[in-house]
Write an enzyme that holds these catalytic residues in place. Structure first.
Site, mmCIF file in Angstrom:
data_model
loop_
_atom_site.group_PDB
_atom_site.id
_atom_site.type_symbol
_atom_site.label_atom_id
_atom_site.label_comp_id
_atom_site.label_asym_id
_atom_site.label_seq_id
_atom_site.Cartn_x
_atom_site.Cartn_y
_atom_site.Cartn_z
ATOM 1 N N TYR A 54 -19.819 13.046 -10.675
ATOM 2 C CA TYR A 54 -19.870 14.288 -11.438
ATOM 3 C C TYR A 54 -18.619 14.510 -12.292
ATOM 4 C CZ TYR A 54 -23.691 15.456 -8.248
ATOM 5 O OH TYR A 54 -24.854 15.441 -7.543
ATOM 6 N N ARG B 159 0.796 -1.223 0.000
ATOM 7 C CA ARG B 159 0.000 0.000 0.000
ATOM 8 C C ARG B 159 0.833 1.279 0.000
ATOM 9 N NH1 ARG B 159 -4.645 -0.265 4.514
ATOM 10 N NH2 ARG B 159 -2.851 -0.792 5.806
ATOM 11 N N HIS C 39 -8.479 -3.748 -6.803
ATOM 12 C CA HIS C 39 -8.123 -3.061 -5.554
ATOM 13 C C HIS C 39 -9.315 -2.991 -4.602
ATOM 14 C CE1 HIS C 39 -5.161 -0.610 -3.426
ATOM 15 N NE2 HIS C 39 -6.141 0.220 -3.079
#
Length: 821
Positions: free
Chosen positions: A132, A42, A88
């Site tokens: 959006y 990570r 993921h």
């Protein structure tokens, strides 16, 4: 008796499966497993492609979905969903945050995502919701994935073994240095700054062509970090340290312009990762609470064209001081470089050369694997073309053989048997169309075959010759540089040191007063406007009952002062360290500034800004002794002071002047006598010497002060008495004598004049600052004081109240008060 084995107790079975373990060992191993999972899975980037797993998976998911730079933008929520579902499984918010950051031109030096919509701002505004915004890969991101289908990198199973994902990307440019990386793992963190693409590629090429290149050689190409927000790196030493060791602290300063005519400071570039909106708020807060003075207005005029923060200054503000205040708290940040990355799965701190070496090794492996993959493809194609050409040579027989066969399988077998075709060639020939038997098609096949053979030879050369392989890497790097290189955004400025407290203090002239009870303070010189001779002046100190002024002097706020006391000690002090208080304030106890003994008083102050190594401190004592000591003897002064002269019992140091070996020395006594002799009559001595007799005093008399006169600078000798009288006399009035004489009458003392307080060398434009024992201060132009002969009464300089007297005087040169006159 039954022969059957008794049934096993279930409890025994469970007990047999239990392994005893120490809890601390189990916790240690579990924590290590967790830590390594975070480190490798990570938080840390791979040195080869400069990406963390989440970045790599987002880009690969976009690549697989065809959301490339030439495709239409796709909803971010779609990209996040595919990345989360296939590669993921760590939550959509983490993936979207990463996607958004890769689209921010203020976060990435070369953004890897082309975003459409609100992806956040330098003000710290968050991106709009993923439903959006839209995104696609940027062109440079495609260079990271170029040739990924050609067996250039290893693939591994995704989290559910359903798909495969790349363990690393081919990375056609050194992305770790180009875009940088930051992350916090367990027990370690990384913070790699971004760099200019062209500089990094030049350094990479240098390393490929010259493997023995040192870090210093590579730094000829990589000048330093190149932040997306521009700004300035202060000095180069920290950059060099970071490149040599993998760690360093780089000071980054905002770009701004001080416009003194308009009375404002305009900020146009900010340090990397600084929140603009929060910066403006913090500056406003500091102005409100008085931490920063001199700002009357603050505006954020930033727009799409760039950052513009306007700081309007008050009319009386000192622009440099406001600038330094802003630098100290707001406009300068430190970027801590930690060049930590995963090398073969293990975290390592790397210097500049090691970072590029690992990238070059990776790139060599990519090109080698790509070449092998292409060579196999080309060899297969050449094999097919060879079959086609052979078939065309025997076209009639081949066609007849195929026609005479019962089916395709029989045709393939016949071709293999009769003409020696391979299985693949026979299969291809059987599926050929009749139209491919034309002469034009034959020439095209021959041309293609020649090209394939040339390419095979080239690939074999690349695989067999390391220099040829490196040449391919260099050519590809140069191609990327020509396509994406741009100018540096971050500049370098000279390191003049960090902003100190002194930088925040305006330069100004101050009157400093000290009382017999050791109260000290400073007041702006302009507080005391020049008056005509004989004025009473204004209150300069509200002394407590029984206290009296012992000394007064004028100094610049930035002056380093040598404070000389009557006990022969010298202390060092900055003027601005003395508390600035009002005229009516008593002052602060000097024990907080100087380690004075009981009865120790300041008698003289020497400004170190005026000192040169070849000059001397010339000291006189109350009993008439004089001594010269080189200023070099006073370079290292402790907080407890340093001995300047050895005094006999009952004697005290009275006055100090800076001399250069060529001055005329005039010593004045309290009873009005004065003696003049050449400075050279007093040989230089060490700090612990007592000195020699400068003036032979009458019983009961004492030295009042000393004047060191430079004939090129000084015009007169000024004498001031305790009852407020004084006079100017030409130097010629004091004929030279040998030291240890009684001297001549300088001024008449007695009931009217009182004893002499001070004797000074003065010139045109000087001001006299006189302070009485009760705290009155008067400032008078030297020209107001009459020029008379020796052995005269003088004129009134300061009009004193009954029982008051002049306690101390100082001379202010014209340059010190020109601005407030």
């Amino acid at each position: 008796m039954s022969s059957e084995t008794p049934p096993t107790d279930p409890g025994d079975v469970r007990a047999a499966q239990v392994t005893n373990a120490r809890i601390e060992d189990e916790m240690e191993q579990s924590y290590i497993d967790y830590a390594m999972s975070v480190i490798a899975g990570r938080a840390l980037p791979d040195v080869r492609d400069g990406l963390k797993p989440v970045h790599r998976r987002i880009l690969y998911a976009m690549h697989e979905a065809g959301v490339t730079s030439g495709a239409a933008h796709r909803k971010s929520s779609s990209i996040v969903g595919e990345t989360m579902g296939d590669y993921h499984p760590h939550g959509d918010s983490a993936i979207y945050d990463t996607l958004a950051r890769m689209a921010q031109d203020f976060s990435m030096r070369y953004p890897l995502v082309d975003g459409q919509g609100n992806f956040g701002s330098v003000d710290g505004d968050p991106p709009a919701a993923m439903r959006y915004t839209e995104a696609r890969m940027s062109p440079i991101a495609e260079e990271l994935l170029a040739d990924i289908e050609r067996d250039t990198v290893d693939f591994e199973s995704n989290y559910d073994d359903r798909l495969e994902e790349p363990a690393v990307l081919p990375a056609a440019f050194p992305n770790l240095l180009v875009n940088g990386s930051s992350g916090i793992a367990v027990g370690m963190s990384t913070n790699v700054p971004p760099h200019n693409l062209g500089e990094v590629i030049d350094a990479t090429v240098e390393l490929i062509e010259n493997p023995g290149a040192t870090v210093e050689d590579l730094m000829d190409h990589v000048k330093g970090p190149d932040f997306p927000t521009g700004a300035n790196i202060v000095g180069r030493n920290a950059v060099h340290e970071a490149y040599k060791t993998g760690r360093g602290r780089i000071r980054v300063r905002a770009e701004f312009e001080v416009d003194e005519e308009e009375g404002r400071i305009v900020i146009t570039e900010l340090p990397f990762q600084q929140n603009k909106s929060r910066l403006v708020e913090r500056i406003a807060e500091d102005v409100t609470d008085g931490t920063i003075e001199g700002i009357r207005d603050l505006r954020d005029e930033s727009d799409r064209d760039g950052i513009r923060i306007v700081v309007d200054l008050t009319r009386d503000a000192v622009a440099d001081v406001v600038k330094n205040q802003l630098l100290e708290s707001h406009l300068e940040r430190t970027f801590g470089v930690i060049n930590l990355a995963l090398v073969d799965g293990s975290p390592q701190v790397l210097d500049l050369k090691e970072t590029l070496e690992h990238y070059v090794d990776h790139r060599r492996e990519v090109v080698r694997r790509r070449s092998r993959h292409e060579l196999t493809e080309r060899e297969d194609r050449a094999h097919i073309l060879e079959g086609r050409l052979k078939a065309l040579e025997n076209v009639d027989d081949v066609v007849e053989t195929i026609q005479d066969s019962d089916d395709r399988s029989a045709a393939r077998a016949a071709l293999e048997h009769d003409y020696g075709f391979s299985e693949a060639q026979a299969e291809h020939i059987v599926r050929m169309q009749l139209g491919s038997l034309t002469s034009l098609e034959t020439r095209e096949i021959e041309s293609e075959y020649a090209g394939v053979v040339d390419r095979i030879e080239r690939l074999e050369t690349i695989l067999q010759d390391a220099d040829e392989l490196d040449a391919v890497i260099v050519d590809e790097l140069e191609s990327i540089k020509s396509a994406y290189d741009d100018e540096r955004r971050t500049s370098f400025i000279e390191d003049t040191g960090t902003v100190t407290h002194e930088d925040l203090i305006p330069e100004a002239e101050y009157v400093v007063t000290m009382s017999e009870d050791d109260y000290i303070k400073r007041m702006p010189l302009e507080t005391f406007r020049a008056q005509n001779r004989g004025g009473k002046g204004v209150i300069g100190a509200d002394l407590k009952r029984g206290d009296r002024v012992s000394s007064v002097f004028v100094a610049n706020s930035h002056d380093y002062l040598l404070v000389v006391t009557n006990h022969g000690q010298i202390y060092r002090l900055k003027t601005y360290e003395i508390p600035e208080l009002s005229r009516t304030a008593r002052g602060k106890s000097a024990v907080n500034l100087l380690d004075l003994d009981d009865g120790e008083e300041i008698e003289a102050v020497v400004n170190t800004a005026d000192l040169d190594d070849d000059e001397f401190l010339t000291m006189v004592t109350r009993d008439g002794y004089i001594k010269r000591t080189s200023v070099e003897a006073f370079e290292n002064i402790q907080s407890t002071g340093i001995r300047a002269i050895r005094l006999e019992d009952g004697d005290e140091l009275v006055d100090v002047e800076v001399t250069d070996g060529t001055r005329h020395i005039v010593i004045g006594s309290r009873d009005g006598m004065a003696i003049r002799f050449d400075e050279s009559d007093v040989r230089p001595m060490g700090r612990t010497a007592r000195g020699v007799i400068g003036m032979d005093l009458e019983p009961g008399d004492a030295v009042a002060g000393v004047a060191a006169i430079d004939e090129d600078r000084h015009n007169w000798v000024l004498t001031v008495t305790e009852n407020g009288y004084g006079k100017r006399s030409d130097l010629d009035e004091y004929r030279p004598q040998s030291r240890n004489g009684k001297g001549l009458v300088d001024i008449k003392t007695g009931s009217r004049n009182g004893s002499v307080v001070a004797i000074e060398a003065v010139t045109h434009g000087d001001h006299l600052v006189a302070m009485s024992g009760d705290g009155q201060i008067v400032r008078t132009r030297i020209e107001e004081i009459s020029t008379v002969s020796r052995n005269t009464m003088g004129v009134i300089v300061m009009n004193l109240e009954p029982d008051d007297e002049v306690a101390a005087v100082d001379i202010v040169p014209e340059s010190a008060y020109a601005d407030d006159a």
